[in-house]
Design a protein around this motif. Structure first.
Motif, PDB file in Angstrom:
ATOM      1  N   ILE A  49      79.397 143.880  51.992  1.00 30.72           N
ATOM      2  CA  ILE A  49      79.291 143.055  50.783  1.00 30.72           C
ATOM      3  C   ILE A  49      77.955 143.283  50.064  1.00 30.72           C
ATOM      4  O   ILE A  49      77.911 143.352  48.837  1.00 30.72           O
TER       5      ILE A  49
ATOM      6  N   ARG B   5      75.436 148.206  53.872  1.00 37.25           N
ATOM      7  CA  ARG B   5      76.894 148.419  53.820  1.00 37.25           C
ATOM      8  C   ARG B   5      77.568 147.109  53.427  1.00 37.25           C
ATOM      9  O   ARG B   5      76.884 146.127  53.130  1.00 37.25           O
TER      10      ARG B   5
ATOM     11  N   ASN C 142      72.326 137.683  51.877  1.00 33.10           N
ATOM     12  CA  ASN C 142      73.615 138.211  52.338  1.00 33.10           C
ATOM     13  C   ASN C 142      73.566 138.673  53.793  1.00 33.10           C
ATOM     14  O   ASN C 142      74.553 138.541  54.519  1.00 33.10           O
TER      15      ASN C 142
ATOM     16  N   ALA D 133      73.483 139.221  57.602  1.00 32.89           N
ATOM     17  CA  ALA D 133      73.850 138.338  58.720  1.00 32.89           C
ATOM     18  C   ALA D 133      74.423 139.183  59.842  1.00 32.89           C
ATOM     19  O   ALA D 133      74.772 140.353  59.647  1.00 32.89           O
TER      20      ALA D 133
ATOM     21  N   VAL E 199      86.949 139.508  54.354  1.00 34.22           N
ATOM     22  CA  VAL E 199      86.728 140.758  53.627  1.00 34.22           C
ATOM     23  C   VAL E 199      86.719 141.968  54.575  1.00 34.22           C
ATOM     24  O   VAL E 199      86.105 141.919  55.649  1.00 34.22           O
TER      25      VAL E 199
ATOM     26  N   GLY F 258      85.296 135.014  51.229  1.00 30.54           N
ATOM     27  CA  GLY F 258      86.665 135.402  51.599  1.00 30.54           C
ATOM     28  C   GLY F 258      86.636 136.141  52.922  1.00 30.54           C
ATOM     29  O   GLY F 258      85.561 136.344  53.517  1.00 30.54           O
TER      30      GLY F 258
ATOM     31  N   THR G 140      85.217 144.577  55.873  1.00 34.18           N
ATOM     32  CA  THR G 140      83.919 145.219  56.105  1.00 34.18           C
ATOM     33  C   THR G 140      83.815 145.433  57.609  1.00 34.18           C
ATOM     34  O   THR G 140      84.733 145.068  58.350  1.00 34.18           O
TER      35      THR G 140
ATOM     36  N   GLY H 177      70.382 142.959  53.122  1.00 38.39           N
ATOM     37  CA  GLY H 177      71.463 143.591  53.898  1.00 38.39           C
ATOM     38  C   GLY H 177      72.380 144.460  53.064  1.00 38.39           C
ATOM     39  O   GLY H 177      73.607 144.357  53.153  1.00 38.39           O
TER      40      GLY H 177
ATOM     41  N   ASP I 158      63.754 144.188  57.332  1.00 44.01           N
ATOM     42  CA  ASP I 158      64.442 143.461  58.401  1.00 44.01           C
ATOM     43  C   ASP I 158      64.127 141.998  58.094  1.00 44.01           C
ATOM     44  O   ASP I 158      62.949 141.604  58.065  1.00 44.01           O
ATOM     45  N   VAL I 159      65.159 141.202  57.851  1.00 47.30           N
ATOM     46  CA  VAL I 159      64.898 139.840  57.365  1.00 47.30           C
ATOM     47  C   VAL I 159      64.203 138.950  58.400  1.00 47.30           C
ATOM     48  O   VAL I 159      63.755 137.849  58.061  1.00 47.30           O
TER      49      VAL I 159
ATOM     50  N   TYR J   5      78.417 132.548  65.792  1.00 45.83           N
ATOM     51  CA  TYR J   5      78.549 132.689  64.334  1.00 45.83           C
ATOM     52  C   TYR J   5      78.747 131.333  63.667  1.00 45.83           C
ATOM     53  O   TYR J   5      78.079 130.996  62.689  1.00 45.83           O
TER      54      TYR J   5
ATOM     55  N   HIS K 275      68.262 147.441  56.101  1.00 48.15           N
ATOM     56  CA  HIS K 275      67.789 147.146  57.446  1.00 48.15           C
ATOM     57  C   HIS K 275      67.470 148.399  58.253  1.00 48.15           C
ATOM     58  O   HIS K 275      66.526 148.430  59.039  1.00 48.15           O
ATOM     59  N   GLU K 276      68.266 149.446  58.025  1.00 45.13           N
ATOM     60  CA  GLU K 276      68.101 150.695  58.790  1.00 45.13           C
ATOM     61  C   GLU K 276      66.699 151.271  58.556  1.00 45.13           C
ATOM     62  O   GLU K 276      66.080 151.002  57.541  1.00 45.13           O
TER      63      GLU K 276
ATOM     64  N   ILE L  25      75.161 133.725  51.398  1.00 42.78           N
ATOM     65  CA  ILE L  25      76.529 134.054  51.784  1.00 42.78           C
ATOM     66  C   ILE L  25      76.740 133.438  53.161  1.00 42.78           C
ATOM     67  O   ILE L  25      76.220 133.925  54.169  1.00 42.78           O
ATOM     68  N   SER L  26      77.454 132.326  53.137  1.00 42.52           N
ATOM     69  CA  SER L  26      77.757 131.609  54.375  1.00 42.52           C
ATOM     70  C   SER L  26      79.146 132.036  54.833  1.00 42.52           C
ATOM     71  O   SER L  26      79.539 133.197  54.605  1.00 42.52           O
TER      72      SER L  26
ATOM     73  N   LYS M  82      76.077 129.534  60.956  1.00 40.50           N
ATOM     74  CA  LYS M  82      76.488 129.350  59.554  1.00 40.50           C
ATOM     75  C   LYS M  82      76.521 127.855  59.196  1.00 40.50           C
ATOM     76  O   LYS M  82      76.163 127.485  58.073  1.00 40.50           O
TER      77      LYS M  82
HETATM   78  N1  LIG Z   1      83.440 140.163  56.015  1.00 43.00           N
HETATM   79  C1  LIG Z   1      83.893 138.919  56.065  1.00 43.00           C
HETATM   80  O1  LIG Z   1      85.109 138.686  56.239  1.00 43.00           O
HETATM   81  C2  LIG Z   1      82.971 137.758  55.882  1.00 43.00           C
HETATM   82  C3  LIG Z   1      83.526 136.464  55.883  1.00 43.00           C
HETATM   83  C4  LIG Z   1      82.675 135.377  55.683  1.00 43.00           C
HETATM   84  C5  LIG Z   1      81.328 135.577  55.503  1.00 43.00           C
HETATM   85  N2  LIG Z   1      80.805 136.846  55.537  1.00 43.00           N
HETATM   86  C6  LIG Z   1      79.368 136.989  55.323  1.00 43.00           C
HETATM   87  O2  LIG Z   1      79.132 137.965  54.327  1.00 43.00           O
HETATM   88  C7  LIG Z   1      77.836 138.563  54.525  1.00 43.00           C
HETATM   89  C8  LIG Z   1      77.971 140.076  54.526  1.00 43.00           C
HETATM   90  O3  LIG Z   1      78.824 140.432  55.607  1.00 43.00           O
HETATM   91  P1  LIG Z   1      79.621 141.819  55.672  1.00 43.00           P
HETATM   92  O4  LIG Z   1      81.029 141.477  55.907  1.00 43.00           O
HETATM   93  O5  LIG Z   1      79.228 142.696  54.550  1.00 43.00           O
HETATM   94  O6  LIG Z   1      79.038 142.346  57.071  1.00 43.00           O
HETATM   95  P2  LIG Z   1      78.400 143.740  57.514  1.00 43.00           P
HETATM   96  O7  LIG Z   1      79.180 144.865  56.950  1.00 43.00           O
HETATM   97  O8  LIG Z   1      78.261 143.605  58.984  1.00 43.00           O
HETATM   98  O9  LIG Z   1      76.973 143.730  56.807  1.00 43.00           O
HETATM   99  C9  LIG Z   1      75.949 142.893  57.239  1.00 43.00           C
HETATM  100  C10 LIG Z   1      74.667 143.437  56.684  1.00 43.00           C
HETATM  101  O10 LIG Z   1      73.581 142.603  57.157  1.00 43.00           O
HETATM  102  C11 LIG Z   1      72.579 143.470  57.659  1.00 43.00           C
HETATM  103  N3  LIG Z   1      71.706 142.846  58.639  1.00 43.00           N
HETATM  104  C12 LIG Z   1      72.002 142.379  59.872  1.00 43.00           C
HETATM  105  N4  LIG Z   1      70.875 141.983  60.502  1.00 43.00           N
HETATM  106  C13 LIG Z   1      69.858 142.211  59.620  1.00 43.00           C
HETATM  107  C14 LIG Z   1      68.464 142.011  59.669  1.00 43.00           C
HETATM  108  N5  LIG Z   1      67.854 141.526  60.762  1.00 43.00           N
HETATM  109  N6  LIG Z   1      67.734 142.341  58.591  1.00 43.00           N
HETATM  110  C15 LIG Z   1      68.315 142.854  57.485  1.00 43.00           C
HETATM  111  N7  LIG Z   1      69.621 143.068  57.384  1.00 43.00           N
HETATM  112  C16 LIG Z   1      70.382 142.751  58.445  1.00 43.00           C
HETATM  113  C17 LIG Z   1      73.365 144.623  58.262  1.00 43.00           C
HETATM  114  O11 LIG Z   1      72.546 145.749  58.516  1.00 43.00           O
HETATM  115  P3  LIG Z   1      72.625 146.430  59.984  1.00 43.00           P
HETATM  116  O12 LIG Z   1      74.023 146.808  60.199  1.00 43.00           O
HETATM  117  O13 LIG Z   1      71.684 147.563  59.892  1.00 43.00           O
HETATM  118  O14 LIG Z   1      72.164 145.380  60.960  1.00 43.00           O
HETATM  119  C18 LIG Z   1      74.369 144.856  57.153  1.00 43.00           C
HETATM  120  O15 LIG Z   1      73.807 145.582  56.113  1.00 43.00           O
HETATM  121  C19 LIG Z   1      77.313 137.987  55.835  1.00 43.00           C
HETATM  122  O16 LIG Z   1      76.458 136.890  55.559  1.00 43.00           O
HETATM  123  C20 LIG Z   1      78.584 137.491  56.524  1.00 43.00           C
HETATM  124  O17 LIG Z   1      78.308 136.466  57.454  1.00 43.00           O
HETATM  125  C21 LIG Z   1      81.603 137.936  55.719  1.00 43.00           C
END
Ligand SMILES: NC(=O)c1ccc[n+]([C@@H]2O[C@H](COP(=O)([O-])OP(=O)(O)OC[C@H]3O[C@@H](n4cnc5c(N)ncnc54)[C@H](OP(=O)(O)O)[C@@H]3O)[C@@H](O)[C@H]2O)c1
Length: 231
Positions: free
Chosen positions: A14, A12, A83, A85, A186, A184, A188, A9, A58-59, A153, A34-35, A135-136, A157
């Motif tokens: 994390i 974009r 990562n 999700a 974050v 954290g 995003t 992932g 695509d995971v 969600y 993924h794109e 990354i949970s 998790k």
């Molecule tokens: N941001 C926060 O505050 C926060 C807090 C706690 C935990 N997390 C965890 O941190 C991790 C990263 O999150 P983020 O904040 O960076 O979110 P994000 O910007 O939404 O990024 C998620 C990434 O996962 C990819 N993804 C989704 N479905 C997929 C699939 N089927 N195959 C491959 N890739 C896929 C997305 O690609 P597409 O967009 O193309 O689907 C994107 O690149 C996740 O595990 C999230 O649960 C985030």
């Protein structure tokens, strides 16, 4: 070169920032996206860092996952960073849960991280570090759930945390450490603009933590600063 990390992932958020920061530190980074085509920011990162390779995945596509493992046969992976999700729809309050999205989120957030380990285990076992991190999220902590809602969600998790715990036990004899990490809140696409941490700061902290993990941490749920999170 310090080692090889495979990150899912990296389109974009994390994942993208982790790919950049590990590559800047001289790691070989296998950055999956993924794109259908390599996202522009990831393309730019790959241009800046020769050690950063982009691979489509695509995971939930387990045939492609197996193909990638074959393409990387004989190569070691020191850190597998699961990562990728999805949050699911924003409205996941009682009475408004979309079951089809819930099933999809289980596939992406819970089953795919397990499948990644099964598929890349020989690459991980061939490495020096032998680390799997998922990354949970604190939202998956049952002890921490005082707010309710977010059925999709939270449950996916919590379930992946169980996957982490079982993997840590099942893979102990092979010397593989497995942890769940909360990055954290974050800023995003998923965390939103009001989140408390920048993506750069979160990834810096997670990177430091990953490099400190040893057998004593395996099977644990850790905050980005290394503090234990109750399940
Ligand atoms: N941001 C926060 O505050 C926060 C807090 C706690 C935990 N997390 C965890 O941190 C991790 C990263 O999150 P983020 O904040 O960076 O979110 P994000 O910007 O939404 O990024 C998620 C990434 O996962 C990819 N993804 C989704 N479905 C997929 C699939 N089927 N195959 C491959 N890739 C896929 C997305 O690609 P597409 O967009 O193309 O689907 C994107 O690149 C996740 O595990 C999230 O649960 C985030």
């Amino acid at each position: 070169m310090p080692g090889t990390i495979l990150i899912t992932g990296c389109d974009r958020g994390i994942g993208l920032e982790a790919a950049r920061q590990f590559a800047a530190d001289g790691w070989r980074v296998l950055a999956t996206y993924h794109e259908p085509v390599v996202p522009l920011e990831l393309q730019a990162a790959a241009k800046s860092y020769p050690g950063l390779e982009t691979l489509r995945l695509d995971v939930t596509d387990y045939d492609r996952m197996a193909e990638l493992a074959r393409e990387l046969r004989g190569q070691s992976i020191d850190i597998l960073l699961n990562n990728a999700a999805m949050f699911g729809p924003i409205v996941t309050m009682f009475g408004g849960v979309l079951l089809s999205r819930w099933r999809k989120a289980f596939e992406v957030n819970t089953i795919a991280p397990y499948k990644m380990v099964e598929t890349f285990l020989s690459h991980i076992c061939a490495s020096e570090r032998k680390l799997v991190a998922v990354i949970s999220s604190k939202k998956g902590s049952i002890a921490d759930n005082t707010g309710g809602g977010a059925y999709i969600y939270r449950s996916t998790k919590s379930a992946v945390n169980q996957v982490v715990r079982s993997l840590s036990i099942d893979l102990r004899e092979r010397g593989v450490n497995v942890v769940a990490i909360h990055p954290g809140w974050v800023r995003t696409a998923m965390g939103g603009t009001t989140a408390s941490m920048s993506v750069e700061a979160s990834v810096r902290a997670v990177k430091k933590l990953l490099l400190e993990i040893g057998p004593g941490h395996s099977g644990h749920f850790l905050n980005y600063d290394g503090a234990e999170i109750p399940w």
